[in-house]
Write a protein that holds these residues in place. Structure first.
Motif, PDB file in Angstrom:
ATOM      1  N   ALA B  15     -60.347  -4.712 -39.828  1.00 58.57           N
ATOM      2  CA  ALA B  15     -60.510  -5.951 -39.108  1.00 58.57           C
ATOM      3  C   ALA B  15     -59.115  -6.789 -39.259  1.00 58.57           C
ATOM      4  O   ALA B  15     -58.630  -7.439 -38.511  1.00 58.57           O
ATOM      5  N   LYS B  16     -58.529  -6.601 -40.799  1.00 58.74           N
ATOM      6  CA  LYS B  16     -57.085  -7.257 -40.758  1.00 58.74           C
ATOM      7  C   LYS B  16     -56.107  -6.916 -39.683  1.00 58.74           C
ATOM      8  O   LYS B  16     -55.150  -7.571 -39.549  1.00 58.74           O
ATOM      9  N   HIS B  17     -56.333  -5.641 -39.184  1.00 57.53           N
ATOM     10  CA  HIS B  17     -55.375  -5.157 -38.031  1.00 57.53           C
ATOM     11  C   HIS B  17     -55.915  -5.682 -36.735  1.00 57.53           C
ATOM     12  O   HIS B  17     -55.394  -4.748 -35.822  1.00 57.53           O
ATOM     13  N   GLY B  18     -56.757  -6.077 -36.731  1.00 58.83           N
ATOM     14  CA  GLY B  18     -57.250  -6.773 -35.523  1.00 58.83           C
ATOM     15  C   GLY B  18     -58.522  -5.917 -34.671  1.00 58.83           C
ATOM     16  O   GLY B  18     -58.855  -6.301 -33.839  1.00 58.83           O
ATOM     17  N   ASP B  19     -59.079  -5.205 -35.470  1.00 58.37           N
ATOM     18  CA  ASP B  19     -60.098  -4.479 -35.174  1.00 58.37           C
ATOM     19  C   ASP B  19     -61.520  -5.323 -34.936  1.00 58.37           C
ATOM     20  O   ASP B  19     -62.162  -5.453 -36.160  1.00 58.37           O
ATOM     21  N   GLN B  20     -61.854  -6.172 -33.941  1.00 57.56           N
ATOM     22  CA  GLN B  20     -63.033  -6.884 -33.842  1.00 57.56           C
ATOM     23  C   GLN B  20     -64.300  -6.152 -34.131  1.00 57.56           C
ATOM     24  O   GLN B  20     -65.384  -6.813 -34.317  1.00 57.56           O
ATOM     25  N   ASP B  21     -64.457  -4.898 -33.618  1.00 60.09           N
ATOM     26  CA  ASP B  21     -65.774  -4.195 -33.803  1.00 60.09           C
ATOM     27  C   ASP B  21     -65.963  -4.066 -35.323  1.00 60.09           C
ATOM     28  O   ASP B  21     -67.120  -4.302 -35.685  1.00 60.09           O
ATOM     29  N   ALA B  22     -64.981  -3.825 -35.977  1.00 57.62           N
ATOM     30  CA  ALA B  22     -65.221  -3.587 -37.440  1.00 57.62           C
ATOM     31  C   ALA B  22     -65.401  -5.050 -38.008  1.00 57.62           C
ATOM     32  O   ALA B  22     -66.378  -4.994 -39.007  1.00 57.62           O
ATOM     33  N   TYR B  23     -64.895  -6.072 -37.583  1.00 56.62           N
ATOM     34  CA  TYR B  23     -65.151  -7.444 -38.185  1.00 56.62           C
ATOM     35  C   TYR B  23     -66.454  -7.903 -37.778  1.00 56.62           C
ATOM     36  O   TYR B  23     -67.398  -8.575 -38.520  1.00 56.62           O
ATOM     37  N   GLY B  24     -67.204  -7.122 -36.610  1.00 59.60           N
ATOM     38  CA  GLY B  24     -68.507  -7.551 -36.264  1.00 59.60           C
ATOM     39  C   GLY B  24     -69.389  -6.911 -37.094  1.00 59.60           C
ATOM     40  O   GLY B  24     -70.564  -7.687 -37.317  1.00 59.60           O
ATOM     41  N   GLU B  25     -69.230  -5.854 -37.402  1.00 59.22           N
ATOM     42  CA  GLU B  25     -70.140  -5.140 -38.319  1.00 59.22           C
ATOM     43  C   GLU B  25     -70.145  -6.096 -39.900  1.00 59.22           C
ATOM     44  O   GLU B  25     -71.106  -6.391 -40.437  1.00 59.22           O
ATOM     45  N   LEU B  26     -68.929  -6.603 -40.335  1.00 64.42           N
ATOM     46  CA  LEU B  26     -69.085  -7.525 -41.348  1.00 64.42           C
ATOM     47  C   LEU B  26     -69.642  -8.807 -41.146  1.00 64.42           C
ATOM     48  O   LEU B  26     -70.447  -9.141 -42.007  1.00 64.42           O
ATOM     49  N   VAL B  27     -69.644  -9.363 -39.781  1.00 66.10           N
ATOM     50  CA  VAL B  27     -70.349 -10.558 -39.621  1.00 66.10           C
ATOM     51  C   VAL B  27     -71.863 -10.152 -39.572  1.00 66.10           C
ATOM     52  O   VAL B  27     -72.595 -11.228 -40.247  1.00 66.10           O
ATOM     53  N   HIS B  28     -72.259  -9.376 -38.835  1.00 66.30           N
ATOM     54  CA  HIS B  28     -73.605  -8.826 -38.965  1.00 66.30           C
ATOM     55  C   HIS B  28     -74.163  -8.640 -40.383  1.00 66.30           C
ATOM     56  O   HIS B  28     -75.285  -9.186 -40.768  1.00 66.30           O
ATOM     57  N   ALA B  29     -73.522  -8.216 -41.304  1.00 70.89           N
ATOM     58  CA  ALA B  29     -73.694  -7.747 -42.673  1.00 70.89           C
ATOM     59  C   ALA B  29     -74.214  -8.994 -43.581  1.00 70.89           C
ATOM     60  O   ALA B  29     -74.878  -9.541 -44.108  1.00 70.89           O
ATOM     61  N   TYR B  30     -73.159 -10.277 -43.073  1.00 72.67           N
ATOM     62  CA  TYR B  30     -73.291 -11.420 -44.095  1.00 72.67           C
ATOM     63  C   TYR B  30     -73.602 -12.722 -43.209  1.00 72.67           C
ATOM     64  O   TYR B  30     -73.747 -13.802 -43.645  1.00 72.67           O
ATOM     65  N   GLN B  31     -74.196 -12.459 -41.784  1.00 72.17           N
ATOM     66  CA  GLN B  31     -74.473 -13.652 -41.311  1.00 72.17           C
ATOM     67  C   GLN B  31     -75.585 -14.346 -41.780  1.00 72.17           C
ATOM     68  O   GLN B  31     -76.021 -15.653 -41.747  1.00 72.17           O
ATOM     69  N   GLY B  32     -76.608 -13.353 -42.309  1.00 74.22           N
ATOM     70  CA  GLY B  32     -77.849 -14.241 -42.752  1.00 74.22           C
ATOM     71  C   GLY B  32     -77.765 -14.863 -44.112  1.00 74.22           C
ATOM     72  O   GLY B  32     -77.988 -16.271 -44.109  1.00 74.22           O
ATOM     73  N   ILE B  33     -76.897 -14.614 -45.227  1.00 75.81           N
ATOM     74  CA  ILE B  33     -76.629 -15.388 -46.331  1.00 75.81           C
ATOM     75  C   ILE B  33     -75.615 -16.772 -45.999  1.00 75.81           C
ATOM     76  O   ILE B  33     -75.729 -17.772 -46.604  1.00 75.81           O
ATOM     77  N   ALA B  34     -74.855 -16.194 -44.844  1.00 76.42           N
ATOM     78  CA  ALA B  34     -73.826 -17.255 -44.523  1.00 76.42           C
ATOM     79  C   ALA B  34     -74.517 -18.365 -43.754  1.00 76.42           C
ATOM     80  O   ALA B  34     -74.334 -19.571 -44.084  1.00 76.42           O
ATOM     81  N   PHE B  35     -75.709 -18.135 -42.844  1.00 72.05           N
ATOM     82  CA  PHE B  35     -76.444 -19.205 -42.215  1.00 72.05           C
ATOM     83  C   PHE B  35     -77.292 -19.858 -43.465  1.00 72.05           C
ATOM     84  O   PHE B  35     -77.355 -21.231 -43.221  1.00 72.05           O
ATOM     85  N   ARG B  36     -77.824 -19.241 -43.988  1.00 72.28           N
ATOM     86  CA  ARG B  36     -78.749 -19.874 -44.986  1.00 72.28           C
ATOM     87  C   ARG B  36     -77.778 -20.849 -46.101  1.00 72.28           C
ATOM     88  O   ARG B  36     -78.163 -21.898 -46.393  1.00 72.28           O
TER      89      ARG B  36
END
Lengths: 243, 186
Positions: B15-36
């Motif tokens: 993701a640091k190198h601009g891979d948005q798909d990789a970042y999407g996986e991180l968002v998916h993993a943390y979206q629950g705790i982030a939203f709460r």
């Protein structure tokens, strides 16, 4: 884990959270479209103080176009970093607001801050309006003298580990002076503007040149900032009266 | 041949190198705790969604400042919390949390009698009312530490506080909750 803490954990598991939205989809769309987040202005309806001088140019140091602004030199005093630039960048007029946090009593400010909050004991000073905000870590206490529309004097204090930045134009006078409270720097002349580094590491505009020149002091682990349309001697008298 | 799933550190590096798909996986993993987290700090679903979404976008562009080897979750939550608190300040309202209607106050145990359940439910309501009445800075550390079950260190990073400050605010918050609960029991 004691009973109350266990009860809180159970409470957290039974809270009525809305369903988690599909953030990954929305974020992916925004990134694909190349949307960068706008820098939020730190505002609060109840305590936004309009700056008297809207002509002041300001902007986060990180947002300064290299072509327009060359950092010539920088040094730091307490939680304040001072940068010289050739020209202050422009900032939208709406940013010329000052977010100081909650309106509080002196006792509440002292209770909420993580350091010893000082108060100016100088004859002739009116009672200020007192505000508290957190972040920065440890809290920032502000005393505002004069009307909200045209403040005459602003005194702020925050833990020196805080990360406030001040951007000054090249012609601003910067002198080191010593006070009873600690080492200090006097800023006089052209506009200078104050920035707050938020938790994400982004610089956010926090205050422009509110009322005049500024004395910034670091001592006892706390940074104090006295800003008013006054000369150094008067600012030092105020600083020396902080108890 | 199916490759092994990428580790979090590998996803971050990509993701640091601009891979948005990789970042999407991180968002998916943390979206629950982030939203709460955003919800507990804003008290409003729409604000929480905006705050979490903006935070994830902002975090993507800030990834170059993420230190290799550091914990990603508190780093992300710190950005979420900051976005959430800015929104709450703008709205100028207090956070008032609510219990689920079907809340199970005695989860994990044998089926309790209706009377026991009712009593436990009342205690949870009293505890929630006391949490809602806490001063903001105490409410936030209690919410992160216990309601979200973050560690003390994660709570400190998320809220941008020193660990000692978290300890002292938790101590004051718990003391106040005990006082409130004693009053409501009296």
């Amino acid at each position: 884990m004691p009973e109350l803490e266990r009860a809180l954990v159970t409470l957290g598991q039974n809270l009525d959270y809305p369903a988690t939205p599909n953030l990954s989809g929305a974020v992916a769309r925004r990134l694909a479209e190349g949307h960068r987040p706008s820098r939020p202005l730190l505002r609060r309806r109840s305590l936004v103080v309009a700056l008297a001088i809207l002509a002041v140019a300001a902007g986060a140091a990180m947002a300064v176009p290299q072509a327009r602004s060359t950092i010539l030199e920088w040094f730091g005093v307490g939680g304040v970093t001072i940068r010289y630039v050739e020209e202050l960048p422009e900032v939208p007029k709406a940013s010329s607001e000052l977010d100081l946090g909650d309106r509080v009593s002196l006792a509440e400010a002292r209770r909420r801050a993580d350091y010893d909050v000082l108060f100016p004991e100088l004859e002739g000073l009116d009672r200020p309006r007192i505000y508290f905000r957190d972040p920065p870590a440890g809290g920032m206490v502000s005393y505002v003298y004069g009307s909200e529309a045209a403040p005459k004097l602003l005194i702020q204090q925050f833990a020196a580990g805080g990360v406030l930045k001040k951007l000054v134009a090249g012609a601003t006078e910067v002198d080191f002076v010593s006070t009873r409270t600690g080492s200090s720097v006097w800023l006089r002349g052209q506009p200078h503007d104050l920035f707050f580094l938020d938790a994400s590491g982004e610089y956010q505009y926090q205050a422009g040149r509110l009322v005049g020149n500024a004395l910034v002091i670091e001592g006892r682990g706390v940074t104090y900032r006295i800003e008013a349309d006054i000369e150094r001697g008067e600012a030092l008298r105020i600083a020396e009266s902080l108890r | 041949m199916v490759g092994r799933p990428l580790s979090e550190a590998e996803l971050v590096e990509r993701a640091k190198h601009g891979d948005q798909d990789a970042y999407g996986e991180l968002v998916h993993a943390y979206q629950g705790i982030a939203f709460r987290t955003a919800y507990l700090l804003t008290g409003n679903g729409a604000d929480a969604e905006d705050a979490a979404q903006d935070a994830f976008v902002k975090a993507f562009y800030a990834l170059s400042r993420f230190r290799a080897g550091a914990e990603l979750r508190p780093w992300l939550l710190q950005i979420v919390a900051n976005e959430a608190r800015n929104r709450r300040r703008s709205a100028g309202r207090r956070v008032n949390l609510a219990l689920r209607v079907e809340a199970d106050p005695l989860s994990g145990g044998a089926a309790p009698s209706p009377e026991v359940n009712l009593l436990a439910g009342e205690r949870q309501s009293a505890l929630l009312a006391a949490v809602n009445a806490l001063p903001e800075e105490q409410q936030q550390v209690v919410a992160c530490r216990y309601l979200l079950e973050l560690t003390e260190e994660e709570t400190a990073v998320t809220l941008g506080l020193r660990r000692g400050t978290v300890k002292s605010r938790l101590s004051r918050g718990l003391a106040r909750l005990r006082e409130q609960l004693e009053v409501s029991d009296a």
